[in-house]
Design a protein around this motif. Structure first.
Motif, PDB file in Angstrom:
ATOM      1  N   THR A 150       0.843  -1.200   0.000  1.00 39.20           N
ATOM      2  CA  THR A 150       0.000   0.000   0.000  1.00 39.20           C
ATOM      3  C   THR A 150       0.868   1.236   0.000  1.00 39.20           C
ATOM      4  OG1 THR A 150      -0.022   0.033   2.392  1.00 39.20           O
ATOM      5  CG2 THR A 150      -1.831  -1.109   1.320  1.00 39.20           C
ATOM      6  N   ILE A 151       0.258   2.334  -0.324  1.00 32.23           N
ATOM      7  CA  ILE A 151       0.994   3.584  -0.256  1.00 32.23           C
ATOM      8  C   ILE A 151       0.052   4.654   0.268  1.00 32.23           C
ATOM      9  CG2 ILE A 151       0.507   4.387  -2.598  1.00 32.23           C
ATOM     10  CD1 ILE A 151       3.689   4.986  -2.482  1.00 32.23           C
ATOM     11  N   LEU A 152       0.639   5.668   0.818  1.00 34.91           N
ATOM     12  CA  LEU A 152      -0.172   6.691   1.452  1.00 34.91           C
ATOM     13  C   LEU A 152      -0.354   7.879   0.525  1.00 34.91           C
ATOM     14  CD1 LEU A 152       1.737   6.617   4.818  1.00 34.91           C
ATOM     15  CD2 LEU A 152      -0.231   5.259   4.153  1.00 34.91           C
ATOM     16  N   THR A 153      -1.556   8.364   0.463  1.00 35.96           N
ATOM     17  CA  THR A 153      -1.761   9.651  -0.182  1.00 35.96           C
ATOM     18  C   THR A 153      -2.496  10.518   0.824  1.00 35.96           C
ATOM     19  OG1 THR A 153      -3.777   8.837  -1.156  1.00 35.96           O
ATOM     20  CG2 THR A 153      -1.822   8.776  -2.524  1.00 35.96           C
ATOM     21  N   THR A 154      -2.435  11.793   0.610  1.00 36.84           N
ATOM     22  CA  THR A 154      -2.878  12.650   1.698  1.00 36.84           C
ATOM     23  C   THR A 154      -3.823  13.753   1.251  1.00 36.84           C
ATOM     24  OG1 THR A 154      -2.133  14.102   3.437  1.00 36.84           O
ATOM     25  CG2 THR A 154      -0.832  14.103   1.444  1.00 36.84           C
ATOM     26  N   GLY A 155      -4.736  14.091   2.102  1.00 35.68           N
ATOM     27  CA  GLY A 155      -5.590  15.253   1.893  1.00 35.68           C
ATOM     28  C   GLY A 155      -4.829  16.477   2.363  1.00 35.68           C
ATOM     29  N   ARG A 156      -4.402  17.303   1.440  1.00 33.19           N
ATOM     30  CA  ARG A 156      -3.428  18.328   1.786  1.00 33.19           C
ATOM     31  C   ARG A 156      -4.033  19.473   2.597  1.00 33.19           C
ATOM     32  NH1 ARG A 156       0.198  19.884  -2.997  1.00 33.19           N
ATOM     33  NH2 ARG A 156       1.695  20.196  -1.346  1.00 33.19           N
TER      34      ARG A 156
END
Lengths: 302, 213
Positions: free
Chosen positions: A3-9
């Protein structure tokens, strides 16, 4: 890791401001990495060496490079020592420069010109030294030496204020003033496809022998347009060879002044040191012709 | 020059997390900075950082091992440079096997370089190795098509600078040198990549006057 993380900036940014405010008392958002004041991050040799006037460039020509190894978000500093041995004269110069955001260069250089036996022949005394202070500023207007379109070189304007410290003597040989200011416009580009660096500089100057014999003369008293050019080939990241040509005014009636040329090798054994060796031909100085010799320069830059 | 391979960048985490963590780890300072009437938070409860940062977890493709990206139009034009003509440059790099070695070493150097490894930290190195190979292979005219995104969108949000770009160039030079690419050929290849600087480095010059970016 599957998995990889993406972010709500936006949320993160809010959190950042709050955390910064609480923990540090500073509500300002910070960039991804704190910019270092001295990032020491230019590519090797792209800060140039130091010209005889203290501006970054080749040995003779002022390029549109900015001194020091700082890139466009940092500050760079540079210091140099140059020695030139000629048949009848000795030259020693040194100076410091600061480059701000790879945009503005401020430099100071001191030139000491040893007349050796010529001093006695001219009635100045054996080993008489002409001294000169040079305060310079250079602003890069557009372009980049390495990056950007191939057709757009780095373009810079410069001003070099020269103060000869032997006013009475240079006036006695016919110079109109002991002080003068040069104005330069230069364009420099490293053509990576050919590993060739090209520089062209136009200079408005009144200086006799770089200003060591004062400014203006009986033959010509005003600024005149002179040119300087550089062609260099990059042999490796650390090593470049090249040649330069620089025209000079001929203002004084008592002594012809010739153009100057050099052929140089610049070597960066480590990233903060550039060692330059050159063959230099400055022609005739104060009636003593054939002044060809060797130049050595050490430049430290951060 | 190099391409990031995950659409929504996790860069925010690298930026934001340290300060957020700091605020958690020094409750006295945080507490003293709070007004008495503020809402009280149970500081002993475990923090769901995924929720705090709006983290969305993506699963790697079981076949390619890559993390899926949002759809885009594929084109060789996305590579950002026209290919060399002739076979000279491909030969200088040792053909496709040589280019693959350069790319693998280049990625390895970047991900271990203390100056820039943080930029690569949360990205899909599987996809990067593939698309970077395709890009290099296409530009060097070694017989590939490029299927990655264009330079601007693939570097969006990285926040990279000229200093980062120079570090990257040094790593590429080292990778090429170690794999026997001559210096003139290295520079010729770099001449195709250098004009991309405006697209791949996001934060430009720090201004002397006025508002700073």
């Amino acid at each position: 890791m599957a998995t990889i993380l993406t972010t709500g900036r936006r949320r993160a940014a809010t959190r950042w401001s709050l955390a910064g405010l609480l923990a540090l008392g500073t509500p300002l958002a910070s960039p991804a990495q704190a910019d270092e004041t001295f990032d020491d991050a230019k590519l090797l040799l792209t800060n140039g060496v130091t010209s005889v006037e203290g501006a970054s460039g080749g040995g003779l020509a002022s390029w549109s490079t900015i001194a020091g190894r700082g890139t466009e978000r940092a500050i760079g500093v540079s210091a140099h020592v140059t020695a030139i041995a000629l048949p009848d004269y000795g030259w020693q110069s040194h100076g410091v420069s600061v480059g701000i955001h790879d945009r503005l260069e401020l430099s100071y250089a001191r030139q000491n010109f040893d007349t050796r036996k010529v001093g006695a022949a001219l009635g100045l005394g054996h080993g008489f030294k002409f001294n000169q202070d040079i305060f310079s500023a250079k602003l890069r207007l557009a372009g980049d030496l390495v990056y950007g379109p191939q057709w757009l070189p780095a373009i810079a304007v410069g001003v070099q204020h020269k103060r000869n410290l032997d006013g009475a003597i240079v006036r006695a040989v016919g110079a109109r003033s002991a002080q003068g200011t040069d104005f330069t416009l230069s364009a420099s580009k490293l053509f990576l496809s050919r590993s060739v660096l090209v520089n062209a500089t136009a200079r408005l100057t009144k200086a006799n022998q770089f200003g060591l014999l004062g400014f203006g003369g009986d033959k010509h008293g005003k600024h005149s347009l002179q040119v300087e050019g550089t062609l260099a080939y990059q042999l490796s990241r650390r090593l470049a060879v090249g040649g330069e040509y620089r025209t000079k005014p001929d203002n004084l009636g008592i002594a012809r002044e010739d153009d100057a040329l050099d052929m140089f090798v610049a070597w960066a054994p480590v990233r903060n040191l550039t060692v330059t060796g050159a063959y230099v031909d400055v022609g005739s100085i104060a009636t003593f012709g054939g002044q060809r010799g060797g130049l050595v320069q050490l430049q430290l830059a951060f | 020059m190099m391409r990031k391979t995950v659409l929504s960048v996790a860069l925010g985490i690298a930026i934001m997390a340290p300060s957020a963590v700091m605020a958690q780890e020094v409750p006295p300072a945080a507490e003293s900075g709070e007004a008495p009437g503020d809402a009280q938070v149970d500081r002993d409860a475990p923090v769901d950082w995924d929720r705090e940062f709006g983290v969305v977890r993506k699963t790697r493709d079981p076949v390619t091992g890559e993390i899926p990206v949002d759809p885009y139009v594929q084109s060789d034009a996305n590579a950002g440079a026209s290919p060399f003509t002739g076979e000279g440059m491909a030969r200088a790099f040792g053909g496709q096997p040589g280019i693959r070695r350069v790319v693998d070493r280049f990625v390895e150097l970047n991900t271990t370089d203390p100056r820039i490894k943080a930029i690569f930290g949360e990205h899909d190195m599987v996809r990067l190795r593939r698309t970077l190979f395709e890009q290099f292979c296409l530009i060097l005219n070694a017989g590939c098509h490029y299927t990655g995104r264009d330079m601007k969108s693939s570097h969006k949000g990285l926040g990279s600078t000229r200093a980062d770009l120079n570090a990257l160039v040094e790593n590429l030079q080292q990778a090429m040198r170690e794999n026997g690419v001559g210096f003139a050929a290295q520079n010729r290849f770099l001449s195709k990549l250098a004009p991309m600087d405006a697209d791949v480095s996001e934060r430009g010059e720090k201004r002397l006057l006025g508002k700073r970016r």
